[in-house]
Design a protein around this motif. Sequence first.
Motif, short mmCIF file in Angstrom:
data_model
loop_
_atom_site.label_atom_id
_atom_site.label_comp_id
_atom_site.label_asym_id
_atom_site.label_seq_id
_atom_site.Cartn_x
_atom_site.Cartn_y
_atom_site.Cartn_z
N ARG A 296 -5.79 0.74 -1.61
CA ARG A 296 -4.28 0.88 -2.03
C ARG A 296 -3.65 1.91 -1.23
NH1 ARG A 296 -4.03 2.74 -7.97
NH2 ARG A 296 -5.95 3.82 -7.48
N THR B 156 2.18 3.51 -10.69
CA THR B 156 2.17 2.18 -10.75
C THR B 156 3.61 1.28 -10.38
OG1 THR B 156 3.43 2.12 -12.96
CG2 THR B 156 0.89 2.26 -13.06
N PRO B 157 3.58 0.08 -10.22
CA PRO B 157 4.91 -0.54 -9.68
C PRO B 157 6.07 -0.44 -10.39
CG PRO B 157 2.81 -2.01 -9.67
CD PRO B 157 2.35 -0.92 -10.47
N GLU C 222 -1.56 2.95 -16.48
CA GLU C 222 -1.42 4.52 -16.03
C GLU C 222 0.14 4.89 -16.49
OE1 GLU C 222 -3.26 6.75 -15.03
OE2 GLU C 222 -2.50 8.18 -13.93
N ASP D 195 0.40 -5.66 -19.59
CA ASP D 195 0.15 -5.50 -18.01
C ASP D 195 -0.89 -4.32 -17.77
OD1 ASP D 195 0.10 -5.54 -15.41
OD2 ASP D 195 2.43 -5.47 -15.04
N SER D 196 -1.96 -4.85 -17.36
CA SER D 196 -3.10 -3.58 -17.34
C SER D 196 -2.80 -2.53 -16.16
CB SER D 196 -4.49 -4.27 -17.18
OG SER D 196 -4.27 -5.20 -15.89
N SER D 197 -2.17 -3.13 -14.97
CA SER D 197 -1.76 -2.43 -13.90
C SER D 197 -0.80 -1.42 -14.37
CB SER D 197 -1.17 -3.37 -12.69
OG SER D 197 0.25 -3.79 -13.25
N GLU D 198 -0.11 -1.44 -15.49
CA GLU D 198 1.07 -0.28 -16.12
C GLU D 198 0.36 0.72 -17.06
OE1 GLU D 198 3.47 0.18 -14.54
OE2 GLU D 198 3.94 -1.43 -13.17
N LYS E 97 0.80 -1.29 0.03
CA LYS E 97 0.08 -0.06 0.02
C LYS E 97 0.71 1.24 0.03
CE LYS E 97 -4.27 -1.50 2.11
NZ LYS E 97 -5.12 -1.10 3.11
#
Lengths: 468, 230, 247
Positions: free
Chosen positions: C66, C124-125, C183, C178-181, C35
């Motif tokens: 998050r 994003t990570p 952004e 990678d949908s999490s990226e 988080k």
Amino acid sequence: MPKEQTCGIWKALGTCWNEPGTGSRILDTKSVLTRLVMVSRTIEMVLGEGVPMSFHSLVWKEMRRRPVHSLTALLIVALGVSALVAVESVITSSEQNVASQMQQLGANILILPEGVTLQDYHAADAHGKSLPEEYVTRIMLAQLVGVEELAPKLSVPVEVGGASTMLTGILPRTEFYKKSAWQSVDLLTADLGESAVGRKHEGCGGRSCQIATADKTDIGSYATTRIVHELDMNAALIGADLAKSQHIKQGQTIQILGARLKVAGVLPATGTSDDGRVLAHLHRVQELADTGPIVNVIEVMGCCEEAAGGLVGELDELLPDARVVTIAHIVQTQVTVNRLMNQLSYVIFGILMLIGGASIASVMFANVAERKRELGTLMALGATPSMVSRLILMKASAVGLIGGICGMGLGLAAAFAIGPQLLGVATSVSLNAVIIGMIAALTVALVASYPPARKAAHLDPCLCFQDA
Amino acid sequence: MLRIESIHKDYPRGRSVVRALHPTSMTASKGELIAIVGPSGSGKSTLLSMIGGMLSPTSGRIVFEGKSLYEISVTQRSRLRNDQIGFLFQSFNLVPYLTAVENVQLPMTFYGSDRVSQRNEARRLLEEFGLAGRLDHKPTELSAGQQQRVALARTLAIRPNLILADEPTGNLDPESRDMVIRTLHDLCDEGRTTILVTHDETVSASAHRVLRIREGHTSAASPNRSCGAA
Amino acid sequence: MRYLFCLIAAVSFAPASSIIAGTTEQVETAAESGKYTYVMFYRSNDDATQRMARAVQSHVAEVGDRTTWVTVNVHDRREAPLVKRFDASRIPLPAVFGVAPNGAVTGVFREKVNEEQLHMAILTPMYSDMVKGLQSQRIAVVCMMPDADAPIPTGVKALQQNPAFEGKLHQVRACASDSSEAEFFRRMHVDPDLDAPVVLVFAPPGTHVGTFEATVSGQELAQALHRSGKCNCSKCQRNRRAASGKR
């Protein structure tokens, strides 16, 4: 020049004393007066007795006979010239100092506590008032356009090896890098064109690169950039003069305010008050002096003069409780002070020249009156009136010239003595003042002695007769 | 050699004029020694000054060696004095800050440039006057007689044709006075003309002619005796 | 966690002295659970502090899955490690720091903050990885890949092997698939519909050196870095020294 004369000069100067085994004898105080008389006689010998007498040597011989007569006038002329040369030399040095500061130092804005007046860049942290250190972060986080570097400072009096000096806390560049890196995301966004944060100033190279290069990490670069890249919490930098006077070397440990700091480097001489200081990490100084997070001044290096101009307003708005001044403003103040001193020195010079002129005129009139019979005799023997007036003018020129030279010597000595003491600047000679002083001294002497010279030329030569 | 043509001198005093010298005429020949005698303030020095080219007459002419003294420029007159007229004063008028040799050298330095020969000449003259041991003495270090000998040497340094002497023996002891008179007569013998102002009867008695002045009026220069009979 | 959140929300409106300790551990715990943490520093419970706390609280309430937040009184000795880590006694307060799970500071806001700013601090990570690299004073070389199997562009490999850049680069690899990226792609202005990789180079603290196609050579990347003035290779160091010598 005949050998005997040459030896006479050396003898008079004390370097050709006829003592076996002593090539050059050191002057003892007892014989100083005797030597002065000998030097005077040697000059006379060179000018008049060693070689056949000339018309010109009459002047020197007459002056030697009545030295006190000319001394007052000579002294006033000397004082006038010395005042001019001393003040002008100090002013010239001060201006050169300001110019070199402008050239060498990156800082073009100073942030000072309210109510602090400042005329010397190097005394910016020597006023005893403070600002919260958070102002530094505030400026940094505000990402003002054109701010390249920041240099906060806190100075506290300390003793090093029994010598009183200043311990100045400075913040290394890495501290700023750490904080500005907190804004990486903002900056990236700005650079990719989405935000106004972190804009560059047009024409400037943008904010400093945060990569440590060899030129940045060289600790000696502080002398010119006023910034160090890295500084350990237990490290100290020593000014050149302090290191010399206290025999401190790199690698040595020194005791300050109960803490032991390791000398990370001795800074090259800058000719400023920095040469006598100890520099350490700002936070370490705050801790040792128990001051809390405060600073005395924040130097801001704007990326260019133009940016610095615009920054002042923004900084004023950002830090309403502080005083924001540009170096240009300080320089202007210094230039104004210099101009005032300059004008004052010319006024003093003018007054003393007037007094000197009046004194020369009076001395010369008295001289002509006293020498009536002698001058009449010279005319009877064939000297023309112009020759007689030339004698007077030559004597006046000698007074002006010797007065000028003495004044120049006195002035330079005073400038070299008081310049570094009073103003903290290394004095250099003001050639202009020397030339103006000499020309003025000579002109004043000639102008002032013109009426007596005219009077001498119009003397009745019959005065040489007994009945006259 | 010297011709004085009806000169007189007036000095303004307020709105009036004082006549210091009434019209005077005379001539002086080569080798002649003329004494001017008269009481103090009678105009002797005024006459001597005018003859020496230092005081212009109110009217009249003085012609020396064919030149009318006051019809030439001041510079030319100074040059003429330096070349041909020697002065001898009662108080010697030596320059106090110069040595004996420098005093003798002095008139030669005004126009000459060969200083070494000037100095040598000065030395020679002083030696002739018996002052070889006093060359570097200042006037204050010399006796009156020695000072007058230095003054005589200075007068002769320029080899003048005309010598004007103002009471040259006034401050001297008899021995020095005799020496001065003897020297002046010797100079006459060499063909130099001497005009001297004196109160001393002995001195005036030895002159070839005597011009008497009283309150600016001159009587004719009366012949006295032959030259060289001092 | 909900309990913790409620507790912190409650104390944010209480007098500052009553704020609970132990926030260092809370930040670490939040990081471990992936988080984001908003760390709010304050000196006194004044209006500005309360306004800022309300803004953060409102934002956290919105994206609570998050994020989390903590408040720290800089005068509280028990919070000294956190105060020291963020040098909070020397910054204008109140201020709030956005801290990514990897420890990267993704935003710092002083005196006032809004929803948009707090939102921008959530990365994003891969984005936070890149920021972490920049905050470690390294040059970030970001490869935006069409998919996980696409090879790293040869130019990037060549740059990594260039001895002049040894230890100075931080490589980040993000996949469009990678949908999490997504952004990250949006913020980097890279269309995720990629045929070939795209290379972005950034210098610390956040300077965009350039965006390059997959065919870029190692030499071209090096040249771009040299030109940008953000390069620290031996050649650039020499040039800088020469330039400062001339000055």
